[in-house]
Every structure is written in structure tokens, then in C-alpha cells.
Design a protein around this motif. Structure first.
Motif, PDB file in Angstrom:
ATOM      1  N   LEU A 176       5.786 -20.731 -17.594  1.00 52.35           N
ATOM      2  CA  LEU A 176       6.747 -19.926 -18.055  1.00 52.35           C
ATOM      3  C   LEU A 176       6.009 -18.782 -19.170  1.00 52.35           C
ATOM      4  O   LEU A 176       5.951 -17.714 -18.805  1.00 52.35           O
ATOM      5  N   LYS A 179       3.565 -16.825 -17.116  1.00 51.30           N
ATOM      6  CA  LYS A 179       4.208 -15.689 -16.180  1.00 51.30           C
ATOM      7  C   LYS A 179       4.765 -14.498 -17.089  1.00 51.30           C
ATOM      8  O   LYS A 179       4.897 -13.357 -16.478  1.00 51.30           O
ATOM      9  N   GLU A 181       7.201 -15.035 -19.416  1.00 57.80           N
ATOM     10  CA  GLU A 181       8.605 -15.384 -20.237  1.00 57.80           C
ATOM     11  C   GLU A 181       8.337 -15.594 -21.693  1.00 57.80           C
ATOM     12  O   GLU A 181       7.321 -16.090 -21.997  1.00 57.80           O
ATOM     13  N   ARG A 182       9.411 -15.028 -22.668  1.00 53.15           N
ATOM     14  CA  ARG A 182       9.212 -15.152 -23.827  1.00 53.15           C
ATOM     15  C   ARG A 182      10.324 -15.482 -24.715  1.00 53.15           C
ATOM     16  O   ARG A 182      10.297 -16.011 -25.883  1.00 53.15           O
ATOM     17  N   ARG A 185      14.863 -18.225 -21.607  1.00 56.58           N
ATOM     18  CA  ARG A 185      14.660 -19.629 -20.978  1.00 56.58           C
ATOM     19  C   ARG A 185      14.011 -20.520 -21.417  1.00 56.58           C
ATOM     20  O   ARG A 185      14.126 -21.683 -21.363  1.00 56.58           O
TER      21      ARG A 185
END
Length: 420
Positions: A176, A179, A181-182, A185
Motif C-alpha cells: 500500500l 502504491k 497509500e498514505r 487504509r
């Protein structure tokens, strides 16, 4: 559990293939085709699902793999012709081969830093454990219920795993981050682990973007080409040896006039050795690195495999040698996955494990073809086992070619992550 189901399938197909061939009224020489169909599917699955795990995440490719394995293992019992059997085995193999890159990458990325090598090698230790179950349970099911019961069990197991993974597994935090995502999630997943509230927290990492690292091409960039090619050699040799012993040994022992029940128990001893070797090997690798243990293990495993054909006169010696082969070669296969996980960073770990595993699957295709040709030419039992074991000695020596890259290997695991 997924790895165990792989081992169970590999062990049981060696026993059920002759019965499947008889059920669809085809000659016995088609046994090799039935076994190879699943192996070809597993090879393609490893080559495709590994990069997919780097592109789409570890979780959902694993769910898809288990689903394919489940459906087409179960529907094998409804096949009535050889082409139908081959298609079912190919599609089941596709899911089977695609599972390992995802669950090994996921397991490695959720491991504590100091335990990655132990966790990854222990995860794949379930493969020989599944072989133990396949040898003990499978032979009893075939005897008392019939060969179709093995495929029913092999279908229901991965179906349950697909449901469990889909409903309970988190996605890889490392994936994540790679990809992009920070926040939300990542915070939800970490909250499940720590019990803390991460609302409003932003996470940063030095992991490269996944779009820059997925696929096979990055395995040959940034000075990794030689490392990748050298890594594939022991995968090829070790996989073919373990597969050939599990699937061809019952037939070869029959040639040596060893009863099937006795051969089954001896193969269980080999798989138990694989479990012991796999669990021990991770701890040794973490402390001393891969070269102190993996090189001699591969060489000893190859020699012990080659000696099997000369020990058929003594069942106790044969059983001990099979156990040694299991400890060394079975342990080596598990250690090779830990080695592959250490060689590649997060953004290409699924691809690296998948392609290395795929090359091992290629070895599993080539090995049986060579041995089948030797059996057809009425080669002696010692010569057949020598052909199984000798390549693993070469694979063990090839690992020394990774010495120049040892400083870049990360057996500690995680790349740095900051939350602020």
C-alpha cells in the motif's frame, strides 16, 4: 494452509494419476501428461500471479489463486475424457502456482524485522507437511473411499482458504505504501494490530512506487541481472528433485519390488524431514546468512537423493536417507524462498518470488520428462535416482555466485516507515 494444500496435491497426484488414467480408459503412459498438465499450469501461474501481486496487491491474487485451485480440483471428478482431465489439471495448477508469490510476499512483509527469514521459510515448510498429510490421509481415502475423494478434499480446502483470506486478511502495508497509500487504509490496518487510533495520521516511506517495480524487467535492472539468473539455478534444480521424489518414487520403488504401503511410509519420513529442515533453516540463515547453510544443504541433498537408488536392499537405510534428503533438499527449497524475499525490495518482491518459483516449476516439468524417458528406456533404479540428485549439487555450487550481492540482501526485512 495454502502451502500445505499444495503439498497435499503434489503428493496425492502421484498416487491418483494411474487411477485417473484407468477411469477415463487411456494408456498408462498418459500418467506423465496428467502430472505435467498441472505443472505447466503452476508454472504459468507463478510467472503471471507474481507480477500481479506487485501490481494489484498480495491479497486478491491469493484469493483468485485459491478459487481457481478449488474449482478445478473439485471438478476433476466430473471429467470423462483425457482432454477434460488435462484442462482441469492445468487450470487447477494455474491457481496452485499463483498462490505462493502472494502468501510468501505477504508473510515476509508482515514479519517482525528480525524474523523474516524464519517466517518465510516456515511458511513454505507447510508444503512438506501437506505431503505428510497427503501420504497418510490420501492413501487411506483412496483405499476406503476411492480416488475421487482426494479431489473432493483438495477442492474444499482451498475454497475455505479463499473465503478466509477474502474476509480476514489485510492487504500488505508495504504494498500500500509503494502504491501511494498514505492515510486512512493504513491507519485501519495498523489499528487492528496495535489497538491505537490513527485518524489524521499520514504515513511516509522510502519504498519505490509499485508502477516502477512490477513485472519481470526490473529483475534485470539496477545490477540485478546476474543475481536473478544465478538465483534461478538452485530453484530449478531443487524443485525438480523434490517433485520427482514425491511423484516418481512410488513408481520407481515398485520397480524395486518395495510394497506401496512401505513406500508411502518412507515418503512420509522424507516429508517430515522437509518440515524439520525448513523450520531450522530460517534461524540459521538469519544468524549466519544463506551461504553457510544453503550451499552444503543443497550438495548433501543432491548426494543423498543420488544414493537412494543404491539403498533399496535395506529399507532402514533407505528411510534414513529419505529423511536426510527431506531435511536438506526440503529445507533448501524453503530457504530459497527466504533468499528470494531478501534479494528483492518490496516493489518487486512478488515478481522476484514469482519468477524464481516459476523457474522451479519449469524444473518440475523437465525433471519428470527426463525420468519418464529413462524409465521407458529401462534405465536402472540407481541411474534414475542419480539423475534426480546430481543437478542439486550444481544448484548448491551456483548459490556461491550470489556472494558478490550479499551486502544488498535484506534478511532483516522492512524498509523504514515514518508516521507523523
Amino acid at each position: 494452509m495454502v502451502a500445505a494444500l499444495d503439498g497435499l496435491d503434489t503428493q496425492c497426484i502421484g498416487y491418483t494419476a494411474p487411477m485417473v488414467a484407468a477411469a477415463v480408459r487411456v494408456p498408462m503412459h498418459t500418467i506423465g501428461l496428467i502430472i505435467s498438465a498441472g505443472l505447466v499450469g503452476a508454472t504459468i501461474g507463478a510467472f503471471t500471479f507474481g507480477p500481479a501481486a506487485d501490481r494489484f496487491g498480495r491479497k486478491w491474487p491469493l484469493v483468485l489463486s485459491c478459487t481457481l485451485f478449488s474449482i478445478f480440483t473439485f471438478t476433476t471428478i466430473f471429467a470423462h475424457t483425457l482432454p477434460q482431465i488435462l484442462v482441469m489439471r492445468f487450470l487447477a495448477g494455474l491457481g496452485l502456482g499463483g498462490a505462493a508469490p502472494s502468501f510468501l510476499a505477504l508473510g515476509g512483509e508482515y514479519s517482525p524485522r528480525r524474523l523474516r527469514a524464519i517466517v518465510v521459510s516456515s511458511l513454505y515448510a507447510a508444503f512438506p507437511l501437506g505431503g505428510v498429510v497427503g501420504g497418510l490421509v490420501g492413501s487411506q481415502l483412496i483405499t476406503h473411499v476411492g480416488w475421487k475423494s482426494v479431489f473432493v478434499l483438495g477442492g474444499l480446502g482451498p475454497a475455505a482458504m479463499a473465503v478466509l483470506v477474502a474476509t480476514t486478511f489485510p492487504e500488505s502495508l508495504r504494498f500500500l505504501l509503494a502504491k501511494g497509500e498514505r492515510s486512512a487504509r493504513l491507519g485501519q490496518i495498523l489499528g487492528r494490530i496495535t489497538g491505537e487510533n490513527y485518524a489524521g495520521v499520514t504515513f511516509t516511506s522510502n519504498v519505490g512506487q509499485v508502477e516502477q517495480g512490477s513485472g519481470v524487467v526490473p529483475l534485470f535492472t539496477e545490477g540485478r541481472a546476474l543475481t536473478t539468473l544465478v538465483l534461478w539455478v538452485p530453484f530449478f534444480t531443487a524443485f525438480q528433485a523434490v517433485l520427482c521424489i514425491n511423484t516418481f518414487a512410488p513408481t520407481i520403488f515398485k520397480i524395486a519390488h518395495i510394497p506401496l504401503a512401505t513406500a508411502t511410509l518412507m515418503l512420509v519420513a522424507g516429508n517430515l524431514g522437509g518440515v524439520c529442515g525448513a523450520i531450522a533453516v530460517g534461524a540459521v540463515m538469519r544468524k549466519y546468512g544463506p551461504f553457510v547453510m544453503l550451499v552444503p544443504f543443497m550438495i548433501i541433498g543432491g548426494i543423498s537423493t543420488a544414493l537412494l537408488g543404491s539403498l533399496t536392499y535395506s529399507l532402514p537405510l533407505l528411510t534414513v536417507d529419505l529423511f536426510v534428503e527431506g531435511v536438506t533438499l526440503g529445507g533448501s527449497v524453503c530457504a530459497l524462498f527466504a533468499l528470494a524475499a531478501a534479494v528483492y525490495p518490496t516493489r518487486m518482491r512478488g515478481s522476484g518470488i514469482g519468477w524464481a518459483s516459476g523457474m522451479g516449476r519449469v524444473g518440475q516439468i523437465v525433471g519428470p520428462l527426463v525420468l519418464g524417458a529413462m524409465v521407458a528406456q529401462h534405465a536402472g533404479v540407481p541411474q534414475i535416482f542419480f539423475a534426480m540428485g546430481a543437478p542439486s549439487v550444481v544448484g548448491g555450487l551456483a548459490i556461491l555466485g550470489l556472494l558478490p550481492a550479499r551486502k544488498q540482501m535484506d534478511f532483516g526485512g522492512a524498509e523504514p516507515v515514518a508516521a507523523h
